[in-house]
Design a protein around this motif. Structure first.
Motif, PDB file in Angstrom:
ATOM      1  N   GLU A   1       0.822  -1.196   0.000  1.00  0.00           N
ATOM      2  CA  GLU A   1       0.000   0.000   0.000  1.00  0.00           C
ATOM      3  C   GLU A   1       0.861   1.253   0.000  1.00  0.00           C
ATOM      4  O   GLU A   1       1.906   1.314   0.660  1.00  0.00           O
ATOM      5  N   ASP A   2       0.395   2.255  -0.781  1.00  0.00           N
ATOM      6  CA  ASP A   2       1.052   3.561  -0.824  1.00  0.00           C
ATOM      7  C   ASP A   2       0.366   4.446   0.206  1.00  0.00           C
ATOM      8  O   ASP A   2      -0.862   4.489   0.280  1.00  0.00           O
ATOM      9  N   ALA A   3       1.132   5.158   1.010  1.00  0.00           N
ATOM     10  CA  ALA A   3       0.566   5.958   2.090  1.00  0.00           C
ATOM     11  C   ALA A   3      -0.306   7.089   1.567  1.00  0.00           C
ATOM     12  O   ALA A   3      -1.190   7.577   2.281  1.00  0.00           O
ATOM     13  N   THR A   4      -0.079   7.523   0.317  1.00  0.00           N
ATOM     14  CA  THR A   4      -0.814   8.681  -0.217  1.00  0.00           C
ATOM     15  C   THR A   4      -2.020   8.281  -1.056  1.00  0.00           C
ATOM     16  O   THR A   4      -2.756   9.154  -1.495  1.00  0.00           O
ATOM     17  N   LEU A   5      -2.223   6.999  -1.309  1.00  0.00           N
ATOM     18  CA  LEU A   5      -3.339   6.564  -2.153  1.00  0.00           C
ATOM     19  C   LEU A   5      -4.203   5.554  -1.420  1.00  0.00           C
ATOM     20  O   LEU A   5      -3.699   4.780  -0.591  1.00  0.00           O
ATOM     21  N   PRO A   6      -5.504   5.531  -1.692  1.00  0.00           N
ATOM     22  CA  PRO A   6      -6.395   4.574  -1.017  1.00  0.00           C
ATOM     23  C   PRO A   6      -6.182   3.156  -1.534  1.00  0.00           C
ATOM     24  O   PRO A   6      -5.493   2.916  -2.521  1.00  0.00           O
TER      25      PRO A   6
ATOM     26  N   ALA B   1     -14.010  10.734  -4.395  1.00  0.00           N
ATOM     27  CA  ALA B   1     -12.981  11.756  -4.222  1.00  0.00           C
ATOM     28  C   ALA B   1     -12.497  11.829  -2.782  1.00  0.00           C
ATOM     29  O   ALA B   1     -11.327  12.153  -2.516  1.00  0.00           O
ATOM     30  N   ALA B   2     -13.419  11.515  -1.810  1.00  0.00           N
ATOM     31  CA  ALA B   2     -13.047  11.560  -0.393  1.00  0.00           C
ATOM     32  C   ALA B   2     -12.031  10.489  -0.028  1.00  0.00           C
ATOM     33  O   ALA B   2     -11.360  10.593   1.007  1.00  0.00           O
ATOM     34  N   LEU B   3     -11.910   9.443  -0.862  1.00  0.00           N
ATOM     35  CA  LEU B   3     -10.924   8.393  -0.577  1.00  0.00           C
ATOM     36  C   LEU B   3      -9.493   8.895  -0.751  1.00  0.00           C
ATOM     37  O   LEU B   3      -8.564   8.362  -0.133  1.00  0.00           O
ATOM     38  N   PHE B   4      -9.310   9.904  -1.601  1.00  0.00           N
ATOM     39  CA  PHE B   4      -7.973  10.381  -1.929  1.00  0.00           C
ATOM     40  C   PHE B   4      -7.591  11.560  -1.035  1.00  0.00           C
ATOM     41  O   PHE B   4      -8.459  12.294  -0.541  1.00  0.00           O
ATOM     42  N   PRO B   5      -6.301  11.752  -0.812  1.00  0.00           N
ATOM     43  CA  PRO B   5      -5.856  12.908  -0.021  1.00  0.00           C
ATOM     44  C   PRO B   5      -6.209  14.210  -0.728  1.00  0.00           C
ATOM     45  O   PRO B   5      -6.391  14.245  -1.941  1.00  0.00           O
TER      46      PRO B   5
END
Length: 693
Positions: free
Chosen positions: A568-573, A619-623
């Motif tokens: 998992e990438d910390a910046t992506l859901p 959109a709320a899933l993404f930073p």
């Protein structure tokens, strides 16, 4: 151009020999079939003219021929020249391809989507890139290398760019250097011959000071191109700019019509428009004049025995996505004006343009006095308007073409002076030929309609049989299916279309005949539906494009197999969450497209609200500030498209559009849904790839 050179010319889009049309702003020559598609794109995408039957300024025609001869087409097909393009399945159309869908899809991708143009590397600030390109254009126009300047313009360079250090525009530089063809190219892309440099001088002044008198005179003609074109459309004449005559105002034969209260109110309303609104109206009327004249040339040059209606009819101005829905609707309504009504509007615009020009004149006192004396002592030049309710327009070779004759009618509202016996016989002969062509077209249309009905009946029976077979297992049992009609694997959850990587392109020999979801069967329509059902064809095409986007596979190297979890990438859901929200958006868009296909416009607004809610959740899933430029762009496209969709659906619900406007409203709604699906697919692809890495 010699016959030997002309024989080597081929269509830029399908390589057919001896092209007879040109796209002025693209710098290419095209054949009749490809021209029929270009005409439907609109002048904002392609400005078409016949090489011999349209009226051409000689320097503009030379500009197009120079661009074509120097390989301008490679600008629009850059990626197709890459050897790897053949591996990826990309190819250009060929003469044997069908007009619909093969040539149509290729030409729209080439000129509307600019799918094959060389792309600049992505940068943080696009405005910086545009500024750099415009500076390069500013330097390049002093040379004769037209294709370099066209390439820069295709990448986003601005023709009216004001250089902060040099204090002038590219057209100033081209005029000073005497580059006639560069000036023509810049003018086609909107360069203003009246633009002022830091010292208050125009490109016309630059050309005169440098001794380029011919170029200066041509720049004056370009400056009055709009009003000159409207005047020529009505009376076949152009003002003598060299003699200081910049306007010719034709006059209706029955001047008493101008005294009606309706006409007075219309003129008063026209005069009350702001300069910006007046310019927009004048440009829209100019586009309609171009459409009517091009239609006349088209009909005069076609082989009517093999004419196919859906490739020749351009019933109204195509939609320009840069304009508002209201303006696009107004542009399309111009086609409903009769010849008399349209001529009246054109005359009013010419009159008001002259009034506004004199009100803002920058002429010297001597010139102003001369014009004032001419106005007082001599009436402006008036010509009778050579058009009627059903004009017959004939075009001939050379710059002196466009000789117009009117249909003979005792009740004509417009007059062209006394008619000789010879002219009367010529008009009568032309009318007889036109009526014969119309009868021939009606027979062809009836024959095609009968064939289409037979094909539709046969297709329906095949679809029914195919649907029954696809929904039955060998044991006679039915399986539940996923969102797009694919079988769910036994013993586990339903695999997403984004995970399986399945795509309808794996089966090019058949079309998915039916989809069933929530008890609704959505039957596709054949692509050769006649013009009797344009809205159904539009919706079906949008559904096809939408399904293509939603079902296009993630590249194999980026696919997440069931049971495997990437880092998992910390910046992506999580990929699973993104896929879940995307399928929710997909389901809502399918509901909207079903409503469009069934012309249930009252369902547009509820569907759009569901889509907006699903988009907000995704959109709320993404930073809030993703580090990836691709993610930022996709999120921006996703949310802005959802907002536009809701606005368009709200307009449809509030204004209750009439049947003639339904197609335009539906097209706007479908385009927004198409953009949402595209953005969602991009987010799924990027998230899957990043999480795998």
């Amino acid at each position: 151009m010699s016959k030997r050179v002309r024989s080597r010319e081929v269509c830029a889009d399908c390589s057919a020999p001896e092209p007879r049309w040109a796209s002025v702003n693209r710098g290419v020559l095209i054949c009749d079939e490809c021209c029929s598609i270009h005409r439907g794109l609109g002048r904002h995408s392609s400005q078409v003219r016949h090489l011999t039957h349209s009226s051409w300024p000689s320097s503009q025609l030379q500009m197009v021929q120079t661009l074509y001869g120097n390989g301008a087409n490679s600008i629009w097909e850059h990626s197709l020249l890459d050897p790897s393009s053949s591996v990826s399945g990309k190819r250009k159309a060929n003469p044997q391809d069908r007009v619909h869908p093969n040539k149509t899809e290729f030409i729209k991708a080439k000129y509307q989507m600019l799918a094959y143009v060389h792309r600049m590397p992505c940068r943080e600030d696009d405005s910086v890139t545009a500024k750099d390109l415009s500076k390069q254009l500013h330097s390049s126009v002093r040379t004769g290398n037209l294709e370099t300047c066209l390439r820069l313009l295709s990448l986003g360079a601005q023709a009216n760019f004001f250089h902060p250090e040099k204090g002038n525009t590219p057209l100033h530089i081209a005029a000073k250097a005497g580059q006639m063809l560069q000036a023509e190219l810049l003018a086609v892309y909107g360069a203003d011959p009246g633009a002022l440099d830091s010292s208050g001088k125009t490109p016309i002044d630059y050309a005169r000071q440098a001794g380029h008198q011919e170029l200066a005179e041509r720049l004056v003609e370009i400056q009055y191109e709009l009003t000159d074109r409207l005047t020529f459309y009505l009376c076949g004449r152009r003002p003598g700019h060299r003699n200081g005559q910049h306007f010719i105002i034709p006059q209706m034969a029955d001047s008493s019509l101008d005294l009606s209260e309706f006409a007075k109110a219309a003129k008063k309303k026209l005069q009350s428009l702001s300069n910006h609104q007046f310019e927009e109206l004048a440009m829209d009327v100019y586009d309609e004049v171009d459409r009517r004249e091009t239609d006349a040339v088209w009909l005069a040059t076609q082989n009517h025995s093999t004419l196919v209606t859906d490739t020749t009819v351009v019933p109204f101005l195509p939609v320009n996505p840069e304009y508002s829905s209201t303006r696009n609707q107004g542009r399309q309504k111009l086609a409903r004006f009769s010849a008399h009504e349209f001529a009246t509007l054109v005359i009013d615009i010419l009159t008001d343009a002259k009034r506004r020009q004199w009100g803002n004149s920058c002429e010297s006192p001597k010139d102003s006095r001369h014009n004032s004396e001419s106005q007082d002592n001599d009436q402006p030049d008036y010509d009778s308007v050579a058009s009627d309710e059903d004009p017959v327009q004939e075009a001939s070779c050379g710059d002196s073409c466009n000789d117009r004759r009117t249909k003979s009618s005792e009740s004509s509202d417009l007059s062209d002076g006394p008619i000789t016996v010879q002219e009367f016989m010529e008009v009568k002969s032309a009318l007889t030929a036109s009526e014969a062509k119309i009868q021939q077209l009606l027979k062809v249309n009836c024959h095609l309609s009968e064939e289409l009905r037979m094909m539709q009946s046969k297709l329906n029976s095949l679809q029914t049989e195919n649907t029954t077979l696809r929904w039955q297992t060998p044991g006679g049992q039915q399986h539940l299916q996923g969102p797009l009609g694919r079988h769910q694997p036994r013993g586990g959850r339903a695999m997403s279309m984004y995970e399986t990587g399945s795509s309808p392109r794996q089966y090019p020999h058949r079309v998915e005949s039916a989809r069933q979801e929530d008890g609704v069967v959505l039957q596709p329509f054949p692509t050769n539906v006649s013009t009797e059902a344009p809205l159904i064809l539009l919706v079906h095409k949008a559904v096809s494009h939408f399904l293509f986007i939603c079902s296009s596979p993630v590249p194999a190297s980026d696919t997440v197999e069931p049971g495997e979890e990437g880092e998992e990438d910390a910046t992506l859901p999580c990929t699973e969450d993104v896929i879940c929200k995307t399928e929710q958006i997909t389901k809502n868009i399918q509901e909207l497209l079903r409503a469009a296909q069934e012309t249930k416009h009252e369902s547009f607004l509820p569907c759009s609200e569901k889509i907006c809610m699903a988009v907000t959740e995704m959109a709320a899933l993404f930073p809030k500030r993703p580090s990836s430029e691709t993610v930022r762009g996709s999120l921006c496209l996703l949310t802005s498209s959802a907002s536009r969709l809701h606005g368009e659906c709200q307009k449809a619900a509030e204004h209750n559009p009439c049947p003639s406007d339904i197609q335009l409203v539906t097209q706007q709604v479908i385009q927004c849904a198409y953009d949402i699906a595209k953005a969602a697919k991009q987010l799924v692809t990027v998230t899957t790839k990043e999480n795998n890495n």
